[in-house]
Design an enzyme around this catalytic site. Structure first.
Site, PDB file in Angstrom:
ATOM      1  N   GLU A  37      15.813 -10.116   0.814  1.00 21.11           N
ATOM      2  CA  GLU A  37      14.358 -10.711  -0.251  1.00 21.11           C
ATOM      3  C   GLU A  37      13.643 -11.629   0.298  1.00 21.11           C
ATOM      4  O   GLU A  37      12.294 -12.040   1.222  1.00 21.11           O
ATOM      5  CB  GLU A  37      14.012 -11.652  -1.304  1.00 21.11           C
ATOM      6  CG  GLU A  37      14.462 -10.586  -2.096  1.00 21.11           C
ATOM      7  CD  GLU A  37      13.475  -9.358  -2.326  1.00 21.11           C
ATOM      8  OE1 GLU A  37      12.760  -9.857  -1.759  1.00 21.11           O
ATOM      9  OE2 GLU A  37      13.773  -8.454  -3.511  1.00 21.11           O
ATOM     10  N   TYR A 120       8.839 -15.530  -6.822  1.00 17.08           N
ATOM     11  CA  TYR A 120       8.963 -13.898  -6.553  1.00 17.08           C
ATOM     12  C   TYR A 120      10.681 -13.955  -6.371  1.00 17.08           C
ATOM     13  O   TYR A 120      11.568 -13.246  -7.087  1.00 17.08           O
ATOM     14  CB  TYR A 120       7.941 -13.292  -5.255  1.00 17.08           C
ATOM     15  CG  TYR A 120       8.824 -11.939  -4.749  1.00 17.08           C
ATOM     16  CD1 TYR A 120       8.394 -10.730  -5.495  1.00 17.08           C
ATOM     17  CD2 TYR A 120       9.782 -12.340  -4.183  1.00 17.08           C
ATOM     18  CE1 TYR A 120       9.226  -9.854  -5.233  1.00 17.08           C
ATOM     19  CE2 TYR A 120      10.151 -10.735  -3.611  1.00 17.08           C
ATOM     20  CZ  TYR A 120      10.120  -9.787  -4.061  1.00 17.08           C
ATOM     21  OH  TYR A 120      10.598  -8.759  -4.020  1.00 17.08           O
ATOM     22  N   ASP A 138       5.814  -8.456  -6.444  1.00 13.02           N
ATOM     23  CA  ASP A 138       4.880  -9.078  -5.201  1.00 13.02           C
ATOM     24  C   ASP A 138       3.556  -8.699  -5.366  1.00 13.02           C
ATOM     25  O   ASP A 138       2.720  -7.836  -6.354  1.00 13.02           O
ATOM     26  CB  ASP A 138       6.249  -8.750  -4.454  1.00 13.02           C
ATOM     27  CG  ASP A 138       6.363  -6.876  -4.284  1.00 13.02           C
ATOM     28  OD1 ASP A 138       5.742  -6.231  -5.154  1.00 13.02           O
ATOM     29  OD2 ASP A 138       7.146  -6.613  -3.179  1.00 13.02           O
ATOM     30  N   CYS A 192       0.515   3.889  -4.356  1.00  9.12           N
ATOM     31  CA  CYS A 192      -0.606   3.094  -4.474  1.00  9.12           C
ATOM     32  C   CYS A 192      -0.736   1.956  -4.107  1.00  9.12           C
ATOM     33  O   CYS A 192      -1.053   0.912  -3.972  1.00  9.12           O
ATOM     34  CB  CYS A 192      -0.773   2.077  -6.056  1.00  9.12           C
ATOM     35  SG  CYS A 192      -1.743   1.596  -6.301  1.00  9.12           S
ATOM     36  N   CYS A 199      -3.100   8.515  -5.310  1.00  9.62           N
ATOM     37  CA  CYS A 199      -3.472   8.685  -6.805  1.00  9.62           C
ATOM     38  C   CYS A 199      -2.858  10.082  -7.489  1.00  9.62           C
ATOM     39  O   CYS A 199      -2.642  10.412  -8.986  1.00  9.62           O
ATOM     40  CB  CYS A 199      -4.959   8.397  -7.204  1.00  9.62           C
ATOM     41  SG  CYS A 199      -5.618   6.682  -6.775  1.00  9.62           S
ATOM     42  N   CYS A 202       0.506  10.066  -8.350  1.00  6.51           N
ATOM     43  CA  CYS A 202       1.254   8.817  -9.306  1.00  6.51           C
ATOM     44  C   CYS A 202       1.959   8.926 -10.537  1.00  6.51           C
ATOM     45  O   CYS A 202       0.875   9.955 -11.503  1.00  6.51           O
ATOM     46  CB  CYS A 202       0.009   7.985  -9.392  1.00  6.51           C
ATOM     47  SG  CYS A 202       0.230   6.890 -10.120  1.00  6.51           S
TER      48      CYS A 202
END
Length: 290
Positions: A37, A120, A138, A192, A199, A202
């Protein structure tokens, strides 16, 4: 607030579409998750994976990193960018060793108390390493929420409301909640996307407020990052690169950025590295921090 159908569409999509990444594999552990991370902040996955593997091979536990010199962490960080993260990760490792007997804490507040860890990262470790139920948000998640729920092409500035929206989307089961958290991030990273969302592929298209509104080009009001070429960041990177190459030997301070065209910017960049603790001086000689 989000429709529960969003989570219902995200989870099955993630189970068959998720990329095989090291930190998603069983048994990766809380320390590996924490290191990943730190590295993934504003850095592409493709650059992180080899650095992560090398880092964990060299320092498989927080105590191993804590026993090393800060200079070793800065050098190992190499070209990942934002090298303060290496120094913060080293400090966090020292704190984990000294405060938590060498075990990465599970509690979000305890994680937040470590150097370099924000909302986060703390929640990502608690959720993905320990299996607890928290919203994890995030940049990619925020974009998915902005489009699917708010009907906006771009998210606004980070806000506590983002956590509330994600919390409302999560299933009650901690395991399923972790899947939905990961799925929202994966969707933002792969489908996205900021500039060219796909799209048609998606899984939440039917629930997306932005698609329903005709995918309007709403303004992006977020602060833009300055160009890298000729920036203070570039000057700082050149200095650190020279010190890494020379380490453990120091270099004369007068030799740093000797050809940089803007003398005031040169001095400012070097002074900021001192302020951040990324370089140290012994008279006229400069080195990575020991």
């Amino acid at each position: 607030m989000p429709s529960p159908r969003l989570a219902g569409a995200l989870a099955p999509w993630y189970r068959h579409a998720a990329r095989d990444l090291p930190w998603r594999r069983p048994g990766f552990g809380a320390w590996g998750t924490l290191v990943s991370e730190f590295m993934l902040q504003q850095t592409p996955v493709s650059r992180v994976i080899p650095r992560l593997e090398a880092w964990l091979e060299r320092w498989p536990t927080p105590a191993d990193l804590a026993a090393a010199a800060p200079a070793d962490a800065v050098t190992q960080w190499a070209n990942l960018g934002y090298p303060r993260r290496a120094l913060w990760l080293h400090r966090a490792a020292v704190e984990i060793r000294d405060r938590h007997a060498g075990v990465v804490p599970r509690d979000v507040d305890a994680l937040l108390a470590l150097t370099g860890i924000g909302d986060y990262t703390a929640r990502a470790v608690a959720v993905f390493a320990y299996g607890d139920r928290h919203p994890v948000v995030d940049t990619n998640t925020r974009r998915v929420l902005a489009r699917a729920i708010d009907g906006s092409a771009h998210p606004g500035a980070a806000h506590r409301r983002d956590l509330e929206k994600m919390a409302a989307l999560l299933p009650e089961s901690a395991g399923e909640a972790a899947i939905v958290n990961a799925a929202a991030m994966e969707l933002g990273q792969t489908i996205c996307t900021a500039r060219a969302p796909r799209c048609g592929e998606c899984p939440v298209r039917a629930e997306c407020a932005w698609v329903a509104a005709g995918s309007p080009a709403t303004p992006d009001t977020r602060r833009k990052q300055a160009r890298y070429e000729g920036s203070d960041r570039q000057a700082r990177g050149i200095v650190l690169g020279a010190l890494r190459a020379a380490d453990p030997e120091p270099l004369p301070a007068a030799a740093l950025l000797i050809d940089w065209p803007d003398r005031a910017q040169r001095d400012r960049a070097i002074a900021s590295l001192f302020d951040d603790g990324l370089i140290a001086s012994d008279g006229e000689l400069v080195s990575l921090p020991r």
